[in-house]
Design an enzyme around this catalytic site. Structure first.
Site, PDB file in Angstrom:
ATOM      1  N   GLN A 275      12.304   3.119 -33.552  1.00 56.89           N
ATOM      2  CA  GLN A 275      12.447   3.212 -32.089  1.00 56.89           C
ATOM      3  C   GLN A 275      12.929   4.611 -31.705  1.00 56.89           C
ATOM      4  OE1 GLN A 275      11.302   0.641 -30.392  1.00 56.89           O
ATOM      5  NE2 GLN A 275      11.086  -0.427 -32.346  1.00 56.89           N
TER       6      GLN A 275
ATOM      7  N   TYR B  19      12.834  -6.067 -37.236  1.00 55.88           N
ATOM      8  CA  TYR B  19      11.404  -6.310 -36.985  1.00 55.88           C
ATOM      9  C   TYR B  19      10.932  -5.677 -35.683  1.00 55.88           C
ATOM     10  CZ  TYR B  19      12.806 -10.948 -34.818  1.00 55.88           C
ATOM     11  OH  TYR B  19      13.339 -11.967 -34.097  1.00 55.88           O
ATOM     12  N   GLU B  20       9.647  -5.589 -35.557  1.00 54.35           N
ATOM     13  CA  GLU B  20       9.010  -4.946 -34.402  1.00 54.35           C
ATOM     14  C   GLU B  20       9.415  -3.469 -34.296  1.00 54.35           C
ATOM     15  OE1 GLU B  20       6.566  -6.817 -33.044  1.00 54.35           O
ATOM     16  OE2 GLU B  20       6.158  -4.855 -32.180  1.00 54.35           O
ATOM     17  N   GLY B  21       9.541  -2.839 -35.478  1.00 56.57           N
ATOM     18  CA  GLY B  21       9.951  -1.433 -35.524  1.00 56.57           C
ATOM     19  C   GLY B  21      11.460  -1.333 -35.627  1.00 56.57           C
TER      20      GLY B  21
END
Ligand code: FAD
Ligand code: FAD
Lengths: 596, 248
Positions: free
Chosen positions: A449, A442-444
């Site tokens: 990244q 999650y969050e990329g």
């Protein structure tokens, strides 16, 4: 039961001794009155809350999980979560870093980062609820209208309400340009939001009176793709302008996911059916708005990785000191016992030192980034703000990508130290490994990244952040060039910094000829960059320990751990460099049909 | 009524104490220090009395080196109105502490002094009793319940035989036991507010206290490790073994 004692001493070492953080924070506007004494007091109390209230609920929360009641579309969190949350709220913690005018304490993000590490070590699942509230806070602070902050933000800061971020849909997670949720303007200036969001953390639960959803959706006339996305605030219960709660809004939880880890964090399907909402920020600028909050959110997930490594380390270390198996190869070390504690065995030491080396350097990295964040947010010197932003944006994908990947490695090592007892639920170690797994997603994802680091931060922005960071390493190496005691660290670090520049150039040239080279290089480049960055953190730590008033044993431990890192982890850069040299061909040559 | 609370800083109860190699003391470098748990209970009780309207002011007192101020700030964050720091770089034994407290009692004229029954570092369990004697006021030690009346206090004490209830005239000295209360968690806004609460600093040397440090420590040593046990066949053999060791 697993143990947790907040590593306050190492936190203080990283912040004050390695990074000179007290001075940085004091020099920033609104930091004059911020003393080490106050920061320490905050950390000590956060440690107490984490150790005594949240940590004991980690394993029981995992075993029980969240419950969904279909009839009422309600979600119940595990036993004890409500009470723990009430204590967190009563203590004023939701407002730690929020501005005073909305009821917060306005402490720097750096202090927030340290507190967050403790909450995440103590109970990652629980920590996700305040994490998402922090996301909603940022969104409203940066992009909301004043009335929206008064109505929606103040209760979040006070902890009476929580927030969510609703981005993901069934057919899109990474590629939000595909999203379909719609927002129709209503006559009164509000909007009616309709669509389905999935995987929404804290979408429904029993911890707060109201839930404030920040939702990405499309206006009727919006262009397709990423340029047609707007952000809306949609409360679970409607709210009048004076803040009084009204009827249920048209948003409800459809079900919750059953998943590998963070089981006490509710992951919800959220159905929006003409739900009343308000535009936050400019129309069609929702994704751009998200970008401005990305650094904080991604750093936060990097900190989740760090928190897990720290706790897994503490528990595997304690076990390794007590578990007696086999004799040391060089002869018994504890002859009066039936066998030696396994901490005598070289490879058990490798498992432990890997965790220790990454936790301690990771802490320096996180705090370095957090200090840059505070400088970016608070400094009144525009040039300093911009430099901080460049360096921070460059380091964020490294923090997030590397620390979450290494959290998976470290929690795996921690399990291994416990042998069969690591694999069974009773000892709690396998939970850390399961909880760690989501952090690379999650969050990329790690892939995202890596693409952000190489594609955007390095190539698109012409390596501005890389340049600032390499200069920082260069200045450090020059400053300590004559320090014989540091030569074993400065030498390799200087060489790697130079090679980093060269590798970047080479990948750049290759990618200019063939865009697939970028995607093929990205993850290796992320790891390479990450390991060099941690090497820098270690070199700084040894220099700071030597220069400081710490005890001989403290200095000895820092130096020995740094040496382990340089000799037994840093060589991984050589493998990544070799894979980077190999290029895209071996990845792309196999025709898709021949995958099997 | 004003309440004076003793608030000592000690090595945290979670720390595994290690003796310095030269036997001159215990390792305190880099070791976590915390408020003495009994003193936290004392402060909590004083705060509750203030919240009930029984007391109007709570003053915490610490005796120790300059860096004690952060520790006193912690007492202020918990809720004390102000703090007094009696500064000294020397270790302080119970009699000196009691004499220092007596000076402060004379200066502050509290209606009640609440101390921990002991500090978990040296476990002396003496200061409260000594202070009461020097002050010539009643004492109620090991309190597990405190009720304040017009000019008397009813104190339930934990004694070997069970619970004992005393009534003492005020002013008095009360020392706290573990079950008196559960100290509160400190609120973040209170930590920030504590920054501006006053800490008065008094040099110990300036108080005119006759030092009472009559105990001389010769040597510190860790307790001897457990030696290997022996299995005995029956009770007779056990009794014989104990006798031969002179234990029965
Ligand atoms: C427990 C949990 C909690 C969550 N909480 C929230 C939340 O609160 N709010 C919210 O909006 N979302 C949330 N999510 C969603 C999460 O952010 C997404 O799962 C994530 O963004 C990945 O999207 P996806 O699952 O659709 O995977 P996909 O986007 O389908 O990706 C699948 C795989 O393809 C890779 N991939 C995709 N594109 C590329 C590319 N261009 N190059 C290389 N690799 C690529 C990805 O790295 C990944 O490995 C949560 C998810 C989970 C599991
Ligand atoms: C699901 C499951 C099923 C199992 N099924 C069976 C079964 O059917 N029958 C059965 O008899 N057992 C079974 N076991 C037990 C299993 O074989 C043991 O767990 C395993 O042998 C490891 O022993 P241990 O757990 O005691 O770990 P330990 O021996 O305590 O080892 C702990 C750690 O120390 C390391 N270590 C120990 N000594 C050294 C050394 N000298 N040098 C370096 N490192 C060292 C180990 O590698 C490990 O990482 C099972 C275990 C599980 C979890």
């Amino acid at each position: 039961m697993t143990r947790y004692a907040a590593p306050l001493d190492d936190m203080r070492f990283a912040l004050y001794d390695v990074l000179d953080g007290e001075r940085t924070l004091k020099q920033l506007p609104r930091g004059e009155s911020l003393s080490r004494e106050t920061i320490d007091a905050v950390l000590e109390e956060a440690a107490r809350l984490s150790e005594q209230v949240l940590a004991p609920l980690n394993q029981s929360g995992d075993a029980e999980g969240c419950h969904f009641d279909k009839a009422t579309a309600s979600v119940t969190t595990p036993k004890g979560f409500k009470e723990a949350n009430a204590q967190f709220v009563a203590g004023g913690w939701p407002g730690l870093t929020a501005p005073e005018r909305y009821g917060g304490q306005d402490l720097p993000e750096t202090v927030g980062a340290l507190v967050k590490e403790m909450l995440d070590s103590a109970n990652l699942s629980w920590g996700n609820y305040p994490l998402l509230s922090a996301g909603a806070t940022e969104a409203l602070l940066q992009h909301g209208e004043e009335w929206q902050r008064e109505v929606f933000l103040k209760p979040i800061v006070a902890g009476r309400w929580t927030g969510t971020m609703c981005l993901t849909e069934p057919h899109c997670g990474t590629d939000l340009g595909l999203l379909k949720t719609r927002a129709e303007p209503a006559a009164d200036g509000s909007y009616r939001v309709s669509g389905t969001k999935i995987f929404i953390t804290g979408g429904e639960h029993d911890l707060s009176e109201n839930i404030v959803h920040l939702v990405l959706a499309r206006l009727p006339d919006a262009p397709t793709g990423t340029k047609g996305i707007s952000m809306f605030v949609v409360p679970k219960f409607k709210v009048a302008r004076d803040g009084t709660l009204g009827a249920r809004n048209g948003v409800a939880c459809g079900s919750i996911e059953h998943k590998m880890g963070i089981k006490a964090s509710a992951t919800c399907v959220m159905n929006f059916d003409a739900a009343e909402g308000y535009l936050v920020g400019q129309p069609n600028k929702g994704l751009t708005a998200m970008f401005t909050m990305m650094n904080a959110a991604r750093l936060a997930v990097g900190i989740q990785g760090l928190g897990l490594i720290e706790r897994a380390y503490q528990n595997s270390l304690a076990y390794a000191r007590e578990r007696l198996q086999m004799r040391a190869l060089s002869g018994p070390k504890f002859p009066h016992q039936p066998a030696d504690p396994i901490i005598v065995h070289p490879d058990v030491r490798r498992l432990l030192l890997t965790q220790k080396a990454i936790a301690e350097a990771g802490r320096v990295l996180v705090l370095h980034a957090a200090l840059l964040g505070d400088t970016h947010l608070r400094s009144d010197d525009a040039a300093a703000r911009e430099r901080a932003e460049q360096e921070l944006s460059f380091l964020i994908p490294i923090c997030k990508g590397l620390l979450t990947e290494l959290a998976n490695e470290c929690t795996y090592h921690a399990m291994q130290v416990l042998g069969g007892h690591g694999y069974i639920a009773e000892w709690g170690l396998e939970q850390f490994a399961r909880d760690a797994r989501i952090t690379t997603i999650y969050e990329g994802t790690t892939q995202i990244q890596a693409l952000d680091l190489l594609g955007r931060k390095v190539f698109q922005l012409q390596g501005a952040g890389l340049q600032v960071f390499l200069e920082r390493i260069g200045a450090f190496c020059r400053q300590h060039a004559d320090a014989a005691a540091l030569a074993e660290f400065i030498g390799p670090l200087g060489k790697l910094a130079q090679q980093w520049g060269e590798i970047t150039q080479r990948v750049g040239v290759a990618a200019a000829g063939n865009p697939e080279e970028l995607g093929a290089a990205a993850v290796d480049y992320l790891f390479y960059s990450g390991y060099v960055t941690l090497a820098f953190c270690w070199a700084r730590s040894v220099a700071a320990a030597d220069a400081g008033a710490r005890s001989g044993t403290f200095k000895q431990a820092k130096r020995a751990t740094a040496r382990f890192y340089f000799q037994r982890i840093l060589p991984r850069t050589e493998a990544h460099a070799a894979m980077l040299r190999a290029g895209a061909a071996s990845l792309m040559d196999l025709p898709e049909a021949l995958f099997g | 009524m004003k309440i004076l609370v003793g608030y000592k800083r000690v090595v945290d109860y979670n720390v595994r104490i290690q003796v310095k190699p030269d036997g001159s003391g215990v390792v305190s470098d880099g070791v976590k220090l915390s408020p003495n748990p009994f003193d936290e209970i004392a402060l909590e009780e004083a705060l509750r009395l203030r919240e009930k309207g029984v007391a109007s002011e709570v003053v915490v007192v610490g005796i120790g080196p300059t860096d004690l101020q952060a520790h006193l700030r912690n007492g202020l964050a918990m809720g004390a109105n102000r703090a007094i720091h009696v500064a000294t770089s020397d270790a302080v034994q119970p009699l000196t502490a009691a004499r220092v407290l007596l000076k402060l009692v004379q200066k502050e004229q509290p209606g009640l002094v609440i101390l921990g029954k002991q500090a978990i570092d040296d476990d002396c369990n003496q200061t409260g009793q000594m202070l009461a004697a020097l002050w010539d006021r009643p004492q109620a030690t090991f309190a597990s319940k405190v009720e304040i009346g017009e000019d008397k206090a009813r104190v339930t004490r934990e004694v070997d035989a069970g619970l004992e209830t005393l009534e003492v005239d005020l002013p008095a000295v009360i020392t706290t036991d573990l079950r008196l209360n559960e100290p509160r968690f400190i609120k973040l806004p209170d930590i920030m507010k504590a920054k501006s609460k006053p800490i008065e600093i008094l040099e110990l040397a300036s108080l005119g206290v006759e030092p009472g440090d009559h105990l001389k420590t010769l040597h510190y040593a860790p307790p001897p490790g457990r030696s290997k046990g022996v299995m005995v066949k029956d009770v007779a053999e056990l009794v014989a073994a104990l006798k031969s060791k002179g234990l029965v």
